[in-house]
Design a protein around this motif. Structure first.
Motif, short mmCIF file in Angstrom:
data_model
loop_
_atom_site.label_atom_id
_atom_site.label_comp_id
_atom_site.label_asym_id
_atom_site.label_seq_id
_atom_site.Cartn_x
_atom_site.Cartn_y
_atom_site.Cartn_z
N LYS A 1 -12.27 6.06 2.51
CA LYS A 1 -10.89 6.77 2.39
C LYS A 1 -9.71 6.35 3.28
CE LYS A 1 -8.40 10.78 1.22
NZ LYS A 1 -7.74 11.10 -0.13
N PHE A 2 -10.25 6.03 4.66
CA PHE A 2 -9.54 5.64 5.82
C PHE A 2 -8.96 4.01 5.64
CE2 PHE A 2 -9.42 3.22 9.84
CZ PHE A 2 -8.12 3.93 10.34
N LEU A 3 -10.07 3.40 5.08
CA LEU A 3 -9.89 2.02 4.70
C LEU A 3 -8.76 2.13 3.41
CD1 LEU A 3 -13.23 0.18 5.32
CD2 LEU A 3 -11.09 0.23 6.75
N SER A 4 -8.99 2.86 2.71
CA SER A 4 -7.96 2.70 1.30
C SER A 4 -6.48 3.04 2.07
CB SER A 4 -8.26 3.94 0.49
OG SER A 4 -7.19 4.05 -0.60
N LYS A 5 -6.27 3.99 2.99
CA LYS A 5 -5.06 4.19 3.59
C LYS A 5 -4.66 3.03 4.46
CE LYS A 5 -5.40 9.35 3.84
NZ LYS A 5 -5.46 10.40 4.56
N VAL A 6 -5.47 2.30 5.23
CA VAL A 6 -5.14 1.19 5.91
C VAL A 6 -4.61 0.10 5.17
CG1 VAL A 6 -5.76 -0.43 7.58
CG2 VAL A 6 -6.55 2.03 7.91
N ASP A 7 -5.29 0.07 4.07
CA ASP A 7 -4.97 -1.26 3.05
C ASP A 7 -3.52 -0.96 2.39
OD1 ASP A 7 -5.38 -3.22 1.27
OD2 ASP A 7 -5.85 -1.66 -0.21
N HIS A 8 -3.30 0.45 2.14
CA HIS A 8 -1.84 0.88 1.63
C HIS A 8 -0.75 0.74 2.62
CE1 HIS A 8 1.10 2.98 -0.67
NE2 HIS A 8 1.42 3.70 0.29
N VAL A 9 -1.04 0.94 3.74
CA VAL A 9 -0.08 0.91 4.77
C VAL A 9 0.12 -0.85 5.11
CG1 VAL A 9 0.24 1.08 7.28
CG2 VAL A 9 -0.39 2.88 5.93
N MET A 10 -0.96 -1.53 5.05
CA MET A 10 -0.86 -2.91 5.32
C MET A 10 0.04 -3.55 4.01
SD MET A 10 -1.95 -3.59 8.09
CE MET A 10 -2.21 -5.49 8.34
N VAL A 11 -0.44 -3.19 2.96
CA VAL A 11 0.47 -3.69 1.71
C VAL A 11 2.01 -3.41 1.97
CG1 VAL A 11 0.85 -3.54 -0.63
CG2 VAL A 11 -1.67 -3.99 0.38
N GLN A 12 2.21 -1.98 2.19
CA GLN A 12 3.52 -1.66 2.19
C GLN A 12 4.40 -2.27 3.50
OE1 GLN A 12 4.48 0.22 -0.26
NE2 GLN A 12 6.69 0.27 0.57
N ALA A 13 3.72 -2.58 4.41
CA ALA A 13 4.32 -2.96 5.62
C ALA A 13 4.63 -4.63 5.47
CB ALA A 13 3.40 -3.12 6.82
N THR A 14 3.69 -5.30 4.40
CA THR A 14 3.92 -6.66 4.49
C THR A 14 5.07 -6.64 3.16
OG1 THR A 14 1.61 -7.08 4.31
CG2 THR A 14 2.82 -8.47 3.16
N LYS A 15 5.41 -5.75 2.27
CA LYS A 15 6.63 -5.87 1.36
C LYS A 15 7.79 -5.78 2.14
CE LYS A 15 3.97 -3.84 -2.62
NZ LYS A 15 4.09 -2.92 -3.46
N GLU A 16 7.88 -4.80 3.17
CA GLU A 16 8.89 -4.42 3.74
C GLU A 16 9.41 -5.67 4.75
OE1 GLU A 16 10.82 -1.87 3.30
OE2 GLU A 16 9.38 -0.96 2.01
N MET A 17 8.42 -6.21 5.19
CA MET A 17 8.62 -7.51 6.04
C MET A 17 9.19 -8.70 5.27
SD MET A 17 8.27 -6.89 9.27
CE MET A 17 8.31 -8.39 10.04
N LEU A 18 8.58 -8.86 4.11
CA LEU A 18 9.28 -9.78 3.15
C LEU A 18 10.46 -9.43 2.69
CD1 LEU A 18 6.13 -10.44 0.94
CD2 LEU A 18 7.33 -12.15 2.84
N HIS A 19 10.96 -8.17 2.45
CA HIS A 19 12.34 -7.68 2.12
C HIS A 19 13.20 -7.92 3.17
CE1 HIS A 19 10.72 -4.87 -1.03
NE2 HIS A 19 10.71 -6.19 -1.86
N PHE A 20 12.81 -7.78 4.37
CA PHE A 20 13.65 -8.03 5.68
C PHE A 20 13.90 -9.37 5.74
CE2 PHE A 20 14.09 -8.90 10.16
CZ PHE A 20 15.16 -8.14 10.53
N GLY A 21 12.86 -10.35 5.83
CA GLY A 21 12.93 -11.65 5.73
C GLY A 21 13.96 -12.37 4.97
N LEU A 22 13.62 -11.72 3.63
CA LEU A 22 14.74 -12.26 2.52
C LEU A 22 16.31 -11.99 2.76
CD1 LEU A 22 14.83 -13.42 -0.34
CD2 LEU A 22 14.61 -11.09 -1.21
N VAL A 23 16.47 -10.74 3.23
CA VAL A 23 17.82 -10.31 3.78
C VAL A 23 18.39 -11.13 4.98
CG1 VAL A 23 19.23 -8.61 4.73
CG2 VAL A 23 17.73 -8.03 3.16
N VAL A 24 17.49 -11.74 6.04
CA VAL A 24 17.81 -12.21 6.91
C VAL A 24 18.10 -13.84 6.65
CG1 VAL A 24 16.92 -13.42 9.09
CG2 VAL A 24 16.77 -11.14 8.74
N ALA A 25 17.25 -14.41 5.76
CA ALA A 25 17.47 -15.80 4.97
C ALA A 25 18.63 -15.85 4.38
CB ALA A 25 16.20 -16.04 4.34
#
Length: 79
Positions: A1-25
């Motif tokens: 269960k803990f690793l599932s939450k960590v996986d979800h957080v990592m995926v969500q953080a990656t999506k947000e960073m990609l969105h931010f990078g797209l806005v900056v670019a």
């Protein structure tokens, strides 16, 4: 269960960073187009070379954004 939450957080953080990078670019692209149109024929040869085409304008603005040697670029443009 803990690793599932960590996986979800990592995926969500990656999506947000990609969105931010797209806005900056996108912002850098718009301002690089503007800078190229305004500064490509500047009387100062160094400024004209820094903003001669879209790629060089993008790179010059990226250096300003990251503050890597920004004083040299900013002083040449302002003065």
């Amino acid at each position: 269960k803990f690793l599932s939450k960590v996986d979800h957080v990592m995926v969500q953080a990656t999506k947000e960073m990609l969105h931010f990078g797209l806005v900056v670019a996108l912002c850098l692209y718009v301002f690089a187009v503007l800078a190229t149109n305004l500064l490509w024929d500047d009387p100062d040869e160094e400024i004209a070379n820094m903003f001669a085409n879209l790629g060089q304008s993008f790179w010059s603005l990226f250096k300003l954004m990251t503050m890597d040697g920004w004083t040299a670029v900013a002083e040449r443009i302002i003065l």
